[in-house]
Scaffold this active site. Structure first.
Site, PDB file in Angstrom:
ATOM      1  N   THR A  70      53.273  67.092  57.878  1.00 22.04           N
ATOM      2  CA  THR A  70      51.885  66.802  58.226  1.00 22.04           C
ATOM      3  C   THR A  70      51.887  66.405  59.680  1.00 22.04           C
ATOM      4  O   THR A  70      52.317  65.312  60.022  1.00 22.04           O
ATOM      5  CB  THR A  70      51.355  65.626  57.388  1.00 22.04           C
ATOM      6  OG1 THR A  70      51.697  65.876  56.045  1.00 22.04           O
ATOM      7  CG2 THR A  70      49.875  65.487  57.512  1.00 22.04           C
ATOM      8  N   GLY A  71      51.471  67.298  60.500  1.00 22.97           N
ATOM      9  CA  GLY A  71      51.527  67.045  61.941  1.00 22.97           C
ATOM     10  C   GLY A  71      50.224  66.503  62.456  1.00 22.97           C
ATOM     11  O   GLY A  71      49.314  66.179  61.690  1.00 22.97           O
ATOM     12  N   LYS A  72      50.135  66.427  63.779  1.00 24.83           N
ATOM     13  CA  LYS A  72      48.941  65.852  64.377  1.00 24.83           C
ATOM     14  C   LYS A  72      47.735  66.755  64.193  1.00 24.83           C
ATOM     15  O   LYS A  72      46.617  66.302  64.201  1.00 24.83           O
ATOM     16  CB  LYS A  72      49.184  65.569  65.859  1.00 24.83           C
ATOM     17  CG  LYS A  72      49.537  66.812  66.646  1.00 24.83           C
ATOM     18  CD  LYS A  72      49.924  66.453  68.047  1.00 24.83           C
ATOM     19  CE  LYS A  72      50.622  67.570  68.780  1.00 24.83           C
ATOM     20  NZ  LYS A  72      50.398  68.943  68.398  1.00 24.83           N
ATOM     21  N   GLU A  73      47.974  68.042  64.062  1.00 22.13           N
ATOM     22  CA  GLU A  73      46.805  68.913  63.971  1.00 22.13           C
ATOM     23  C   GLU A  73      46.872  69.909  62.830  1.00 22.13           C
ATOM     24  O   GLU A  73      45.980  70.736  62.692  1.00 22.13           O
ATOM     25  CB  GLU A  73      46.628  69.658  65.289  1.00 22.13           C
ATOM     26  CG  GLU A  73      47.813  70.538  65.613  1.00 22.13           C
ATOM     27  CD  GLU A  73      47.621  71.315  66.885  1.00 22.13           C
ATOM     28  OE1 GLU A  73      46.951  70.776  67.774  1.00 22.13           O
ATOM     29  OE2 GLU A  73      48.134  72.435  66.958  1.00 22.13           O
ATOM     30  N   LYS A 117      50.286  77.338  57.683  1.00 25.09           N
ATOM     31  CA  LYS A 117      49.801  76.302  58.598  1.00 25.09           C
ATOM     32  C   LYS A 117      48.296  76.155  58.397  1.00 25.09           C
ATOM     33  O   LYS A 117      47.534  77.086  58.665  1.00 25.09           O
ATOM     34  CB  LYS A 117      50.137  76.681  60.043  1.00 25.09           C
ATOM     35  CG  LYS A 117      49.762  75.623  61.053  1.00 25.09           C
ATOM     36  CD  LYS A 117      50.451  75.830  62.388  1.00 25.09           C
ATOM     37  CE  LYS A 117      50.105  74.729  63.364  1.00 25.09           C
ATOM     38  NZ  LYS A 117      50.828  74.811  64.620  1.00 25.09           N
ATOM     39  N   VAL A 120      48.609  70.810  58.640  1.00 29.33           N
ATOM     40  CA  VAL A 120      49.457  70.525  57.485  1.00 29.33           C
ATOM     41  C   VAL A 120      50.229  71.817  57.225  1.00 29.33           C
ATOM     42  O   VAL A 120      49.639  72.886  57.199  1.00 29.33           O
ATOM     43  CB  VAL A 120      48.597  70.169  56.259  1.00 29.33           C
ATOM     44  CG1 VAL A 120      49.469  69.944  55.034  1.00 29.33           C
ATOM     45  CG2 VAL A 120      47.777  68.936  56.537  1.00 29.33           C
ATOM     46  N   ASP A 170      53.091  73.109  75.068  1.00 24.47           N
ATOM     47  CA  ASP A 170      53.448  71.939  74.250  1.00 24.47           C
ATOM     48  C   ASP A 170      54.920  72.066  73.873  1.00 24.47           C
ATOM     49  O   ASP A 170      55.319  71.760  72.747  1.00 24.47           O
ATOM     50  CB  ASP A 170      52.564  71.875  72.997  1.00 24.47           C
ATOM     51  CG  ASP A 170      52.665  70.529  72.274  1.00 24.47           C
ATOM     52  OD1 ASP A 170      53.253  69.591  72.855  1.00 24.47           O
ATOM     53  OD2 ASP A 170      52.170  70.417  71.146  1.00 24.47           O
TER      54      ASP A 170
HETATM   55  P1  ADP Z   1      51.670  70.558  64.597  1.00 25.47           P
HETATM   56  O1  ADP Z   1      50.751  71.272  65.513  1.00 25.47           O
HETATM   57  O2  ADP Z   1      50.948  69.735  63.597  1.00 25.47           O
HETATM   58  O3  ADP Z   1      52.748  69.849  65.327  1.00 25.47           O
HETATM   59  P2  ADP Z   1      53.643  72.572  63.977  1.00 25.47           P
HETATM   60  O4  ADP Z   1      53.319  74.018  64.043  1.00 25.47           O
HETATM   61  O5  ADP Z   1      54.438  72.021  65.102  1.00 25.47           O
HETATM   62  O6  ADP Z   1      52.318  71.732  63.724  1.00 25.47           O
HETATM   63  O7  ADP Z   1      54.418  72.317  62.635  1.00 25.47           O
HETATM   64  C1  ADP Z   1      54.791  71.014  62.224  1.00 25.47           C
HETATM   65  C2  ADP Z   1      56.158  71.037  61.596  1.00 25.47           C
HETATM   66  O8  ADP Z   1      56.155  71.920  60.471  1.00 25.47           O
HETATM   67  C3  ADP Z   1      57.223  71.572  62.503  1.00 25.47           C
HETATM   68  O9  ADP Z   1      57.758  70.575  63.302  1.00 25.47           O
HETATM   69  C4  ADP Z   1      58.223  72.131  61.551  1.00 25.47           C
HETATM   70  O10 ADP Z   1      59.082  71.111  61.088  1.00 25.47           O
HETATM   71  C5  ADP Z   1      57.375  72.611  60.400  1.00 25.47           C
HETATM   72  N1  ADP Z   1      57.108  74.061  60.537  1.00 25.47           N
HETATM   73  C6  ADP Z   1      56.080  74.646  61.179  1.00 25.47           C
HETATM   74  N2  ADP Z   1      56.157  75.981  61.093  1.00 25.47           N
HETATM   75  C7  ADP Z   1      57.258  76.257  60.371  1.00 25.47           C
HETATM   76  C8  ADP Z   1      57.889  77.465  59.937  1.00 25.47           C
HETATM   77  N3  ADP Z   1      57.376  78.637  60.220  1.00 25.47           N
HETATM   78  N4  ADP Z   1      59.007  77.353  59.210  1.00 25.47           N
HETATM   79  C9  ADP Z   1      59.533  76.146  58.912  1.00 25.47           C
HETATM   80  N5  ADP Z   1      58.996  74.984  59.282  1.00 25.47           N
HETATM   81  C10 ADP Z   1      57.876  75.027  60.016  1.00 25.47           C
HETATM   82 MG    MG Z   2      54.198  70.633  66.598  1.00 23.45          MG
END
Ligand code: ADP
Ligand code: MG
Length: 616
Positions: A305-308, A346, A310, A462
């Site tokens: 669950t990231g900042k922007e 995502k 899930v 980013d």
């Molecule tokens: P946010 O914008 O919320 O930071 P991210 O795209 O960076 O979202 O994704 C958050 C986390 O989810 C990542 O740090 C990673 O651990 C996991 N993640 C995102 N995309 C993938 C993917 N395609 N495969 C595996 N893990 C992923």
């Molecule tokens: Mg990220």
């Protein structure tokens, strides 16, 4: 379920309580009006048939929907307007009398033979009715508001079924536009309110146009402020996103909500891990469609669950052949045989707070410029997901390691899962790298940044150890929704920040002989630092801020948009999460203390009472 359109039986048709069914009342009213007109016209002996008036068009369109959805025979659909209407009139005439025999035979056979599903027809009729009903409400609303200083909104009387059913398939996108046009007004309202709040100076009051004093305790303002505070409740607390209505909450309601949001905090910690979190009803519907369309087989749970966003883990459907059972491709962007077994979904969050920061990346990106509209937050969120998709594809086309895009549906992006057997690859910051691997990772990232800038004409914007995954001995780049072209007014600034993040990370890990941030910037762009400074000046210039304001950004007066960007976003996010956790733990502790004290005083009181009783 027996169909009112189907077989003619000799049994009397059961009459329905009209008071219970609004739509029937409406239909009868239309019908009566129509008949009246018809009779008048017949008396005058002018036109022998009914000219379609707005109401007869409505009635006829009901019939059209029914006949279209039921795949009515060509004969039926091409029947003349008058014929259709007369059939409909007769149908209505007989309805309620319990004499089904009197229905026209041609119409009955048409519907009897072709109607596939009563429920579908009923929903469509209802949907169209709702649509017309809502149109009427909006018309009344417009009329009333025209004259008056105080505007009224009839939104709460709007019928929810409006067009949902009719447009939910192929014409989805068109509907989206219509829907958003309706929402626009309300989003405006939310923003206006926000501005109104901001406009109260530090002294705590201001004068309105009429010279009346408005303080920050004004009930209207408090209502708006409370609504905004609710927006920043923890994401697992289902607040909605404030779209569609001018939300105001009284202090009493807000306090109750706050108390409720605090209740069962222990439970909530568990709930954070459930798939419900951050995935609202609309998103669940999109996910369900992905399963229904045989792209995905099952959705397993949350990866992050990231900042922007899930991120969910899902298994693709092994039986996917490239089209669904209706022969549609469903927007899947790869041949069926390449569909990855494990997917990452995502889901971009739609809450107000997060995507406010996104404006900056989209509104100046010329690829999205024309489509950017401040009011339509839902559109922006979809654009944000679309931007991630385009950027991933662009990066893949130049041979960078990024997840393949499977499909995009509004704010839901399905891509390849980087990892194995449900275990996501670690972020670079968490990966255990040997010295050789660390050096390889550095070389790879520097080369990728160079390629990204020079061949894909993109700046990640980013890039940090948080958005690079370490998998099979290679770096995989993710989270590219905010990536922009170097021509973006802040493009070079973003690049400089990316360089700083990367250099800092490898420096912290003790990798020797690495570029400084400026050297890396120069290596990538072949521009010197002076040019970068020029770009900074340009930024200041384009934003119309004074150099003093922009270069001394820690001053309290410095507007938010001019403060330097946080390094990196994820770090700031994690920090804020930690702070939030500490705060909530403190609050919890305080609550416990208060409860303990209350318990103690209660026991004391009981004992005292007992003693007094004994003495007595
Ligand atoms: P946010 O914008 O919320 O930071 P991210 O795209 O960076 O979202 O994704 C958050 C986390 O989810 C990542 O740090 C990673 O651990 C996991 N993640 C995102 N995309 C993938 C993917 N395609 N495969 C595996 N893990 C992923
Ligand atoms: Mg990220």
């Amino acid at each position: 379920m027996s169909s009112p359109w189907s077989k003619v039986s000799n049994e009397p048709v059961q009459t329905i309580n009209l008071a219970d069914i609004m739509s029937e009342q409406y239909a009868h009213r239309l019908h009566d009006k129509e008949l009246e007109q018809q009779q008048k016209k017949q008396q005058k002996q002018t036109l022998p048939t009914v000219t379609p008036t707005p109401s007869s068009i409505n009635a006829k369109s009901y019939l059209n929907i029914a006949s279209t959805s039921a795949k009515a025979s060509e004969e039926a659909t091409t029947s003349s307007d008058t014929g259709d209407w007369e059939d409909y009139s007769m149908l209505l005439n007989n309805e309620g009398k319990g004499e089904a025999e009197a229905l026209p035979a041609s119409m009955l056979t048409m519907l009897e033979d072709e109607a596939e599903s009563d429920a579908v027809i009923a929903q469509m009729l209802q949907s169209q009715f709702d649509h017309e009903y809502n149109e009427e409400l909006r018309r009344i609303e417009r009329q009333q508001n025209k004259q008056s200083k105080v505007t009224v909104t009839l939104n709460k009387f709007l019928r929810s079924g409006d067009a949902e059913f009719l447009h939910d398939t192929e014409a989805d996108e068109d509907f989206e536009e219509d829907e958003l046009a309706c929402l626009k007004q309300d989003w405006d309202c939310f923003e206006t309110n926000e501005k109104m709040l901001d406009a109260i100076p530090k002294c705590g009051f201001k004068l309105d146009k009429e010279g009346e004093m408005i303080t920050k305790h004004d009930p209207q303002l408090c209502g708006v402020r409370n609504a905004q505070r609710v927006m920043s409740f923890p994401p697992e607390f289902p607040t909605g996103d404030g779209a569609c209505f001018d939300m105001k909450l009284s202090n009493k309601v807000f306090n109750q909500l706050k108390a409720y949001s605090r209740r069962g905090r222990a439970d909530r910690k568990e709930k954070v891990a459930t798939a419900e979190m951050g995935v609202d009803a609309a998103t669940r519907l999109l996910l369900y469609k992905l399963i229904n369309n045989q792209i995905l087989e099952q959705i397993n749970g949350i990866i992050s669950t990231g900042k922007e966003a899930v991120i969910l883990h899902a298994n693709s459907d092994a039986s996917y052949t490239g089209t669904n059972e209706h022969g549609h491709g469903n927007g899947v962007l790869m041949p069926a045989e390449l569909l990855p077994k494990e997917c990452a979904i995502k889901v971009f969050k739609t809450t107000l707070n997060e995507f406010k920061q996104r404006d900056r990346y989209i509104k100046d990106d010329y690829r999205f410029k024309d489509r950017f509209s401040k009011q339509n937050h839902r559109v922006i969120i979809n654009m944000w997901a679309e931007k991630e998709m385009h950027n991933l594809m662009r990066m893949q086309s130049i041979g960078l390691n990024v997840p393949d895009v499977v499909v995009l549906k509004k704010h839901v992006l399905v891509m390849r899962f980087i990892g194995d057997n449900h275990n996501a690859a670690p972020k670079l910051k968490d990966a255990h790298l040997s010295a050789a691997e660390l050096s390889c990772a550095y070389e790879e990232i520097v080369a990728a940044m160079h390629k990204l800038y020079n061949e894909a004409k993109l700046v990640h914007a980013d890039l940090s150890e948080y958005n690079i995954l370490w998998y099979e001995g290679k770096c995989w780049f993710i989270d590219v929704a905010q990536s922009v072209e170097p021509e973006h007014p802040s493009g070079l600034e973003f690049l400089m920040r990316d360089c700083g993040n990367i250099v800092n990370f490898f420096e912290r890990r003790g990798l020797p002989n690495i570029y400084t941030k400026e050297q890396l910037f120069e290596f990538i762009t072949s521009l010197n630092a002076e040019t970068h400074n020029a770009a900074m000046l340009e930024r200041i210039h384009t934003r119309g801020a004074s150099i003093n304001q922009a270069t001394v950004p820690n001053q309290t007066e410095c507007p938010d948009e001019l403060k330097p960007l946080e390094y990196p976003f994820e770090l700031a996010w994690e920090k804020s999460q930690l702070e939030r956790q500490v705060r909530s733990e403190e609050a919890e502790q305080q609550e416990e203390e208060v409860e303990e004290q209350a318990d103690q005083s209660e026991t004391k009181l009981n004992n005292d009472t007992k003693n007094t009783a004994k003495c007595a």
